[in-house]
Design a protein around this motif. Structure first.
Motif, PDB file in Angstrom:
ATOM      1  N   GLU A 266       0.827  -1.211   0.000  1.00  0.00           N
ATOM      2  CA  GLU A 266       0.000   0.000   0.000  1.00  0.00           C
ATOM      3  C   GLU A 266       0.863   1.264   0.000  1.00  0.00           C
ATOM      4  O   GLU A 266       0.631   2.195   0.767  1.00  0.00           O
ATOM      5  CB  GLU A 266      -0.957  -0.009   1.198  1.00  0.00           C
ATOM      6  CG  GLU A 266      -1.951  -1.171   1.160  1.00  0.00           C
ATOM      7  CD  GLU A 266      -2.894  -1.179   2.340  1.00  0.00           C
ATOM      8  OE1 GLU A 266      -2.617  -0.464   3.331  1.00  0.00           O
ATOM      9  OE2 GLU A 266      -3.907  -1.888   2.277  1.00  0.00           O
ATOM     10  N   ASN A 267       1.862   1.263  -0.866  1.00  0.00           N
ATOM     11  CA  ASN A 267       2.779   2.403  -1.034  1.00  0.00           C
ATOM     12  C   ASN A 267       3.623   2.689   0.199  1.00  0.00           C
ATOM     13  O   ASN A 267       4.185   3.781   0.344  1.00  0.00           O
ATOM     14  CB  ASN A 267       2.021   3.663  -1.457  1.00  0.00           C
ATOM     15  CG  ASN A 267       1.461   3.555  -2.867  1.00  0.00           C
ATOM     16  OD1 ASN A 267       2.055   2.921  -3.728  1.00  0.00           O
ATOM     17  ND2 ASN A 267       0.305   4.157  -3.093  1.00  0.00           N
ATOM     18  N   ASN A 268       3.719   1.717   1.094  1.00  0.00           N
ATOM     19  CA  ASN A 268       4.618   1.804   2.242  1.00  0.00           C
ATOM     20  C   ASN A 268       5.783   0.846   2.037  1.00  0.00           C
ATOM     21  O   ASN A 268       5.587  -0.299   1.607  1.00  0.00           O
ATOM     22  CB  ASN A 268       3.888   1.457   3.544  1.00  0.00           C
ATOM     23  CG  ASN A 268       2.891   2.521   3.948  1.00  0.00           C
ATOM     24  OD1 ASN A 268       3.204   3.703   3.968  1.00  0.00           O
ATOM     25  ND2 ASN A 268       1.672   2.103   4.265  1.00  0.00           N
ATOM     26  N   TRP A 269       6.982   1.315   2.364  1.00  0.00           N
ATOM     27  CA  TRP A 269       8.190   0.514   2.217  1.00  0.00           C
ATOM     28  C   TRP A 269       8.767   0.188   3.591  1.00  0.00           C
ATOM     29  O   TRP A 269       8.867   1.060   4.450  1.00  0.00           O
ATOM     30  CB  TRP A 269       9.235   1.279   1.399  1.00  0.00           C
ATOM     31  CG  TRP A 269       8.842   1.492  -0.030  1.00  0.00           C
ATOM     32  CD1 TRP A 269       7.956   2.409  -0.507  1.00  0.00           C
ATOM     33  CD2 TRP A 269       9.324   0.773  -1.165  1.00  0.00           C
ATOM     34  NE1 TRP A 269       7.848   2.307  -1.868  1.00  0.00           N
ATOM     35  CE2 TRP A 269       8.676   1.317  -2.310  1.00  0.00           C
ATOM     36  CE3 TRP A 269      10.238  -0.265  -1.342  1.00  0.00           C
ATOM     37  CZ2 TRP A 269       8.925   0.847  -3.593  1.00  0.00           C
ATOM     38  CZ3 TRP A 269      10.484  -0.736  -2.618  1.00  0.00           C
ATOM     39  CH2 TRP A 269       9.838  -0.185  -3.730  1.00  0.00           C
ATOM     40  N   TYR A 270       9.135  -1.078   3.769  1.00  0.00           N
ATOM     41  CA  TYR A 270       9.838  -1.548   4.966  1.00  0.00           C
ATOM     42  C   TYR A 270      11.156  -2.155   4.491  1.00  0.00           C
ATOM     43  O   TYR A 270      11.173  -3.019   3.596  1.00  0.00           O
ATOM     44  CB  TYR A 270       9.034  -2.608   5.712  1.00  0.00           C
ATOM     45  CG  TYR A 270       7.675  -2.142   6.207  1.00  0.00           C
ATOM     46  CD1 TYR A 270       7.477  -1.785   7.538  1.00  0.00           C
ATOM     47  CD2 TYR A 270       6.574  -2.088   5.338  1.00  0.00           C
ATOM     48  CE1 TYR A 270       6.221  -1.375   7.989  1.00  0.00           C
ATOM     49  CE2 TYR A 270       5.323  -1.674   5.787  1.00  0.00           C
ATOM     50  CZ  TYR A 270       5.157  -1.323   7.104  1.00  0.00           C
ATOM     51  OH  TYR A 270       3.920  -0.922   7.548  1.00  0.00           O
ATOM     52  N   VAL A 271      12.275  -1.715   5.092  1.00  0.00           N
ATOM     53  CA  VAL A 271      13.590  -2.174   4.657  1.00  0.00           C
ATOM     54  C   VAL A 271      14.408  -2.588   5.877  1.00  0.00           C
ATOM     55  O   VAL A 271      14.388  -1.905   6.919  1.00  0.00           O
ATOM     56  CB  VAL A 271      14.337  -1.072   3.876  1.00  0.00           C
ATOM     57  CG1 VAL A 271      15.694  -1.569   3.415  1.00  0.00           C
ATOM     58  CG2 VAL A 271      13.503  -0.600   2.677  1.00  0.00           C
ATOM     59  N   TRP A 272      15.128  -3.715   5.733  1.00  0.00           N
ATOM     60  CA  TRP A 272      16.036  -4.185   6.774  1.00  0.00           C
ATOM     61  C   TRP A 272      17.462  -3.952   6.262  1.00  0.00           C
ATOM     62  O   TRP A 272      17.939  -4.659   5.366  1.00  0.00           O
ATOM     63  CB  TRP A 272      15.794  -5.657   7.074  1.00  0.00           C
ATOM     64  CG  TRP A 272      14.525  -5.908   7.817  1.00  0.00           C
ATOM     65  CD1 TRP A 272      14.375  -6.092   9.169  1.00  0.00           C
ATOM     66  CD2 TRP A 272      13.191  -6.006   7.269  1.00  0.00           C
ATOM     67  NE1 TRP A 272      13.065  -6.290   9.496  1.00  0.00           N
ATOM     68  CE2 TRP A 272      12.306  -6.254   8.355  1.00  0.00           C
ATOM     69  CE3 TRP A 272      12.663  -5.919   5.987  1.00  0.00           C
ATOM     70  CZ2 TRP A 272      10.933  -6.408   8.172  1.00  0.00           C
ATOM     71  CZ3 TRP A 272      11.300  -6.070   5.804  1.00  0.00           C
ATOM     72  CH2 TRP A 272      10.443  -6.312   6.890  1.00  0.00           C
TER      73      TRP A 272
END
Length: 397
Positions: free
Chosen positions: A322-328
């Motif tokens: 939903e146009n949200n980015w999560y990055v590790w």
């Protein structure tokens, strides 16, 4: 006997001595009675005109009432539930797309396979028929959009990622690559490298020569499980095909990125157990040894990818939803950053690559034509403070 009741939906039933001997559904409703004349006695022959309800049908797969986006698949499978009126049976279910008949099925669950499926937008409906030859109303529609699959990588070796699309050829069912090379002013190259259908495109520098290599991934059954299947075209080998390469149990999303920092892309997968995000890779620097399952954070329902967002030379796992980015971030011990909201049209396919050549991967999405939104490529460039650029309309013919 020939009767005309003036009723379109008509059956007649011969009844010698009260026994029902059959049904007829089409004029002139013929019934042969001669065999009973050998029996002594008086025979009464009667008929009844029966009107019945029309058959009903509902498509069950794919589910109606919602839009389905298929990323350039060559095959679609449909199933339906159908029911006729009491005393009758369904003889066939006929499927149509945009008013054009696709095919029919006669046995439950009334499966119909459509292949190859050209790219486009389709409204699919089904109609059921009973043995009287009559049909009911069309089913609720299923809306399907078939779009190209997107990938991105530095195919021309100029240090900047190039957009690419994998397109299904409707005549052959094979997948074909189109690339827009940044080093040539984003001139289009293609079609190239026909591959298998039902495959997902990826790009990564597998051979370490500074150019991205096209990769196709799909899954195949392996006993009671599924396995990953990879095909590779290495630029250093004149794009000669390599494969199939079988690596481990299948995941939900394939990955191709340099996880170990040796300058060569490593194949990987993302999966979940419903509790955690689970990543797995086969590292080229260790002879493609299996890393095993690596759990990073509570499960996030989204699309998985990997790229070097922090510029340390190693790929960072990421999830887009939903146009949200999560990055590790690998450079921070795989600390999670996010959600980072990057406003964009809905319906986009997430990608990440170094489009501006600064050594940091840039988030991007590809929005297919016909989605109801502004189609094209969008990128958030790290060298511009992640300002959005686009849409850029790189489309295959």
């Amino acid at each position: 006997l020939s009767i005309d009741t003036g009723v379109v939906d008509t059956n007649w039933t011969p009844m010698p001595d009260g026994t029902v001997y059959g049904f007829q559904f089409q004029a002139p409703y013929t019934f042969m009675y001669g065999n009973f004349a050998k029996v002594a006695g008086v025979h009464r022959l009667g008929f009844a005109v029966l009107t019945h309800g029309l058959p009903q049908v509902a498509i069950t797969e794919p589910a109606p009432g919602e839009d389905h986006w298929e990323q350039s698949v060559a095959t679609l499978v449909f199933e339906a539930q159908a029911q006729a009126d009491t005393g009758l049976s369904v003889t066939q279910v006929v499927y149509s797309a945009n008013g054009v008949t696709l095919g029919a099925a006669t046995v439950e669950p009334y499966t119909m396979v459509w292949t190859p499926v050209p790219e486009g937008q389709y409204t699919v409906t089904a109609v059921a028929y009973d043995q009287s030859g009559l049909s009911g109303a069309p089913s609720a529609p299923v809306n399907i959009s078939v779009t190209p699959l997107a990938a991105a990588g530095d195919f021309d070796g100029d240090g900047k990622a190039d957009p690419a699309l994998l397109v299904i050829n409707p005549d052959t069912g094979a997948s074909e690559w189109y690339v827009w090379c940044s080093g040539a002013g984003y001139a289009r190259v293609g079609p190239r490298l026909p591959g298998e259908d039902l495959s997902v495109p990826l790009a990564g520098d597998i051979d370490g020569d500074g150019k991205a290599d096209p990769v196709l991934w799909w899954t195949e059954p392996d006993g009671g499980a599924w396995k990953n299947v990879w095909y590779l075209w290495r630029s250093s080998m004149g794009y000669a095909p390599m494969g199939p390469v079988i690596l481990g149990a299948a995941g939900l999303y394939p990955l191709m990125a340099d996880f170990d920092g040796d300058g060569k892309a490593d194949p990987g997968i993302y999966k979940t157990d419903g509790v955690y995000n689970i990543w797995r890779a086969w590292q080229s620097g260790a002879g493609y040894a299996d890393t095993g399952d690596v759990r990073l954070g509570a499960w996030i329902d989204g699309m998985a990818l990997a790229a070097d967002f922090d510029g340390d030379g190693r790929a960072d796992p990421a999830i887009f939803t939903e146009n949200n980015w999560y990055v590790w971030l690998s450079g921070s011990g795989y600390e999670m950053i996010g959600p980072r909201h990057l406003p964009a049209p809905d319906g986009g396919l997430p990608l990440a690559a170094d489009f501006d050549g600064d050594g940091f991967a840039d988030p991007a999405i590809y929005v297919p034509a016909g989605s109801g939104y502004s189609s094209g490529w969008y990128a958030w460039l790290s060298s511009a403070g992640y300002a959005r650029r686009g849409p850029f309309n790189y489309t295959a013919p």
